[in-house]
Design a protein around this motif. Structure first.
Motif, PDB file in Angstrom:
ATOM      1  N   ALA A  64      17.971   8.558   6.660  1.00 10.09           N
ATOM      2  CA  ALA A  64      19.231   8.384   7.484  1.00 10.09           C
ATOM      3  C   ALA A  64      19.786   9.860   6.970  1.00 10.09           C
ATOM      4  O   ALA A  64      20.914  10.526   8.129  1.00 10.09           O
ATOM      5  N   VAL A  65      19.889  11.050   5.642  1.00  4.25           N
ATOM      6  CA  VAL A  65      20.391  11.675   5.208  1.00  4.25           C
ATOM      7  C   VAL A  65      20.216  12.893   6.012  1.00  4.25           C
ATOM      8  O   VAL A  65      20.950  13.379   6.144  1.00  4.25           O
ATOM      9  N   ASP A  66      18.636  12.823   6.106  1.00  2.00           N
ATOM     10  CA  ASP A  66      18.465  14.591   6.725  1.00  2.00           C
ATOM     11  C   ASP A  66      18.823  14.597   8.522  1.00  2.00           C
ATOM     12  O   ASP A  66      18.686  15.611   8.857  1.00  2.00           O
ATOM     13  N   THR A  74       0.388  -1.126  -0.046  1.00  2.00           N
ATOM     14  CA  THR A  74       0.001   0.229  -0.168  1.00  2.00           C
ATOM     15  C   THR A  74       1.004   0.876  -0.454  1.00  2.00           C
ATOM     16  O   THR A  74       2.212   0.965   0.457  1.00  2.00           O
ATOM     17  N   ASP A  75       0.601   2.427  -0.151  1.00  2.00           N
ATOM     18  CA  ASP A  75       1.011   3.564  -0.433  1.00  2.00           C
ATOM     19  C   ASP A  75       1.248   4.143   1.106  1.00  2.00           C
ATOM     20  O   ASP A  75       2.072   4.911   0.883  1.00  2.00           O
ATOM     21  N   THR A  76       1.044   3.140   1.942  1.00  2.00           N
ATOM     22  CA  THR A  76       0.559   4.387   3.256  1.00  2.00           C
ATOM     23  C   THR A  76       2.198   3.355   3.955  1.00  2.00           C
ATOM     24  O   THR A  76       2.547   3.779   4.951  1.00  2.00           O
ATOM     25  N   GLN A  77       2.803   2.572   3.203  1.00  2.00           N
ATOM     26  CA  GLN A  77       3.946   1.355   3.792  1.00  2.00           C
ATOM     27  C   GLN A  77       4.872   2.254   4.020  1.00  2.00           C
ATOM     28  O   GLN A  77       5.404   3.064   2.530  1.00  2.00           O
ATOM     29  N   THR A  78       6.118   2.238   4.814  1.00  2.00           N
ATOM     30  CA  THR A  78       6.945   2.909   4.579  1.00  2.00           C
ATOM     31  C   THR A  78       8.252   2.286   4.386  1.00  2.00           C
ATOM     32  O   THR A  78       8.189   0.630   3.909  1.00  2.00           O
ATOM     33  N   GLN A  79       8.607   2.199   2.838  1.00  2.00           N
ATOM     34  CA  GLN A  79       9.549   2.120   2.230  1.00  2.00           C
ATOM     35  C   GLN A  79      11.555   2.010   2.486  1.00  2.00           C
ATOM     36  O   GLN A  79      11.250   2.983   3.373  1.00  2.00           O
ATOM     37  N   ILE A  80      11.929   1.583   2.209  1.00  2.00           N
ATOM     38  CA  ILE A  80      13.190   1.799   2.184  1.00  2.00           C
ATOM     39  C   ILE A  80      13.916   3.292   2.115  1.00  2.00           C
ATOM     40  O   ILE A  80      14.513   3.645   2.225  1.00  2.00           O
ATOM     41  N   ARG A  81      13.398   3.603   0.930  1.00  2.00           N
ATOM     42  CA  ARG A  81      13.768   4.954   0.765  1.00  2.00           C
ATOM     43  C   ARG A  81      13.385   5.805   1.475  1.00  2.00           C
ATOM     44  O   ARG A  81      14.241   6.608   1.954  1.00  2.00           O
ATOM     45  N   ASP A  82      12.217   5.419   2.255  1.00  2.00           N
ATOM     46  CA  ASP A  82      11.794   6.613   3.208  1.00  2.00           C
ATOM     47  C   ASP A  82      13.059   6.411   4.709  1.00  2.00           C
ATOM     48  O   ASP A  82      13.069   7.496   4.803  1.00  2.00           O
TER      49      ASP A  82
END
Length: 83
Positions: free
Chosen positions: A15-17, A2-10
């Motif tokens: 981690a960058v932020d 689903t669109d609400t599922q957290t991905q590795i990209r997040d």
């Protein structure tokens, strides 16, 4: 997924932020070096690598990977300084 599922990209962007260098190193290692994760994978795939039974060996892998990246970076600096 689903669109609400957290991905590795997040995880990577957070981690960058927040300048989370150890997490960035882990993600780079798993995505680019080992190619066992992708940015589109759900975060549950990352949780697998957080298990206590992998901690010691993963820390060894990450120390070697960090040394490799630092060596490559210093080699690139030497090459650009020679120009």
């Amino acid at each position: 997924m689903t669109d609400t599922q957290t991905q590795i990209r997040d995880w990577y962007l957070d981690a960058v932020d927040y300048n989370q260098e150890p997490l960035l190193l882990l993600l780079d290692f798993l995505i680019y070096e080992k190619k066992v994760l992708s940015f589109d994978d759900p975060e549950e795939k990352l949780h697998f690598y957080f298990q206590d039974k992998f901690r010691g060996k993963m820390n060894e892998h990450l120390a070697l990977y960090k040394a490799k990246l630092e060596e490559e970076a210093s080699g690139a600096k030497e090459t650009s300084n020679a120009s």
